[in-house]
Design a protein around this motif. Structure first.
Motif, short mmCIF file in Angstrom:
data_model
loop_
_atom_site.label_atom_id
_atom_site.label_comp_id
_atom_site.label_asym_id
_atom_site.label_seq_id
_atom_site.Cartn_x
_atom_site.Cartn_y
_atom_site.Cartn_z
N PRO A 1 0.84 -1.21 0.00
CA PRO A 1 0.00 0.00 0.00
C PRO A 1 0.87 1.25 0.00
CG PRO A 1 0.11 -0.94 2.20
CD PRO A 1 0.84 -1.89 1.29
N LEU A 2 0.55 2.18 -0.88
CA LEU A 2 1.31 3.42 -0.96
C LEU A 2 0.35 4.61 -0.87
CD1 LEU A 2 3.71 2.51 -3.90
CD2 LEU A 2 4.27 2.58 -1.46
N PRO A 3 0.65 5.58 -0.01
CA PRO A 3 -0.17 6.79 0.01
C PRO A 3 0.06 7.58 -1.27
CG PRO A 3 1.72 7.06 1.46
CD PRO A 3 1.76 5.65 0.95
N VAL A 4 -1.02 8.06 -1.86
CA VAL A 4 -0.93 8.84 -3.09
C VAL A 4 -1.15 10.31 -2.73
CG1 VAL A 4 -1.86 9.24 -5.41
CG2 VAL A 4 -1.85 6.92 -4.44
N HIS A 5 -0.10 11.10 -2.92
CA HIS A 5 -0.17 12.54 -2.66
C HIS A 5 -0.26 13.25 -4.00
CE1 HIS A 5 1.00 12.44 1.67
NE2 HIS A 5 1.47 11.26 1.30
N GLY B 1 -5.39 9.52 -1.50
CA GLY B 1 -5.88 8.16 -1.26
C GLY B 1 -4.72 7.21 -1.02
N TRP B 2 -5.05 5.94 -1.03
CA TRP B 2 -4.04 4.88 -0.91
C TRP B 2 -4.20 3.95 -2.10
CZ3 TRP B 2 -0.33 3.84 2.93
CH2 TRP B 2 -0.30 4.78 3.98
N ARG C 1 -10.14 6.08 -1.52
CA ARG C 1 -10.17 7.53 -1.29
C ARG C 1 -10.90 7.80 0.02
NH1 ARG C 1 -15.33 8.99 -2.91
NH2 ARG C 1 -16.28 7.49 -4.29
N LEU C 2 -10.57 8.95 0.59
CA LEU C 2 -11.19 9.35 1.85
C LEU C 2 -12.45 10.15 1.54
CD1 LEU C 2 -10.86 9.20 4.90
CD2 LEU C 2 -9.54 11.30 4.79
N THR C 3 -13.56 9.73 2.13
CA THR C 3 -14.83 10.42 1.96
C THR C 3 -15.26 10.96 3.33
OG1 THR C 3 -16.25 8.52 2.50
CG2 THR C 3 -15.46 8.70 0.21
N ARG D 1 6.26 6.39 -1.15
CA ARG D 1 4.98 7.06 -1.37
C ARG D 1 4.84 7.28 -2.87
NH1 ARG D 1 4.96 12.02 3.01
NH2 ARG D 1 5.48 10.80 4.85
N LEU D 2 3.68 7.73 -3.30
CA LEU D 2 3.49 8.15 -4.68
C LEU D 2 3.16 9.63 -4.70
CD1 LEU D 2 1.36 5.16 -6.05
CD2 LEU D 2 3.76 5.66 -6.57
N LEU D 3 3.68 10.34 -5.69
CA LEU D 3 3.37 11.76 -5.86
C LEU D 3 2.87 11.94 -7.28
CD1 LEU D 3 3.46 14.65 -4.64
CD2 LEU D 3 5.71 14.89 -5.72
#
Length: 198
Positions: free
Chosen positions: A46-50, A67-68, A85-87, A122-124
């Motif tokens: 799992p990678l956080p997507v910024h 999101g992740w 995604r965060l809702t 992480r992802l950017l």
């Protein structure tokens, strides 16, 4: 190098597991590789997507967590990815997808494991340039959902990268950010000369 993958929020992982366990969700996914996968499909890495929203006049980046992303593994390789995604009600499954960024992410992670130093993966995303990078953050103990790229962090553009930016070549943020700033800065339209026809 010890590559640290920050733990994803448990509710985000649960939404992916629920979607993988739903024949309807998998069947309706636009990913033939996932529909045709032989054997169990499991979420991995799992990678956080910024998202890079803007670069300030001072040259710092304004990012936000979008999101992740989980690589979906069947056997030894990733065949797709799942995005959450965060809702307002908490973490929700967004979609499955496949394509070049899945294999490019896996390749960049393998490449990062051979580098010296310790980093948090992480992802950017830079939406205005249609660009995604593996962001190697220097503070391994940091909360993966927070923070901004530090000057000494590394960004590894994933293929396909925008023209003129080499894919899978690590760049220090301090080196790549000016290039992105130049590309994201709109060219001013010259004002018409007074007395000239419009």
């Amino acid at each position: 190098m010890p590559l640290h993958v920050p733990p994803a929020p448990a509710p985000a992982l649960r939404t992916v597991l629920t979607a993988l366990g739903s024949p309807t969700a998998v069947r309706e996914a636009r990913t033939p590789a996932l529909r045709n996968a032989q054997g169990p499909a499991t979420p991995d890495l799992p990678l956080p997507v910024h998202v890079l929203d803007r670069i300030t006049p001072a040259g710092t980046s304004a990012t936000r967590l979008a999101g992740w992303r989980f690589l979906i593994r069947c056997g030894e390789r990733a065949v797709a990815a799942a995005e959450t995604r965060l809702t307002p009600d908490g973490w929700a499954f967004s979609h499955f997808f496949e394509g070049p960024y899945v294999t490019a992410t896996e390749r960049a992670l393998r490449q990062a494991e051979t580098m010296t130093g310790s980093y948090q993966a992480r992802l950017l995303s830079v939406p205005e340039l249609y660009m995604l990078t593996l962001w190697l953050h220097g503070d391994c103990a940091a909360d993966g959902a927070e923070g901004h790229p530090a000057a000494t962090d590394l960004l590894v553009p994933l293929a396909p990268a925008p023209p003129g930016i080499a894919a899978h070549r690590p760049h220090r943020v301090a080196e790549l950010l000016p290039v992105l700033t130049h590309r994201l800065t709109p060219t001013p339209t010259p004002a018409p000369l007074l007395g000239s026809p419009a």
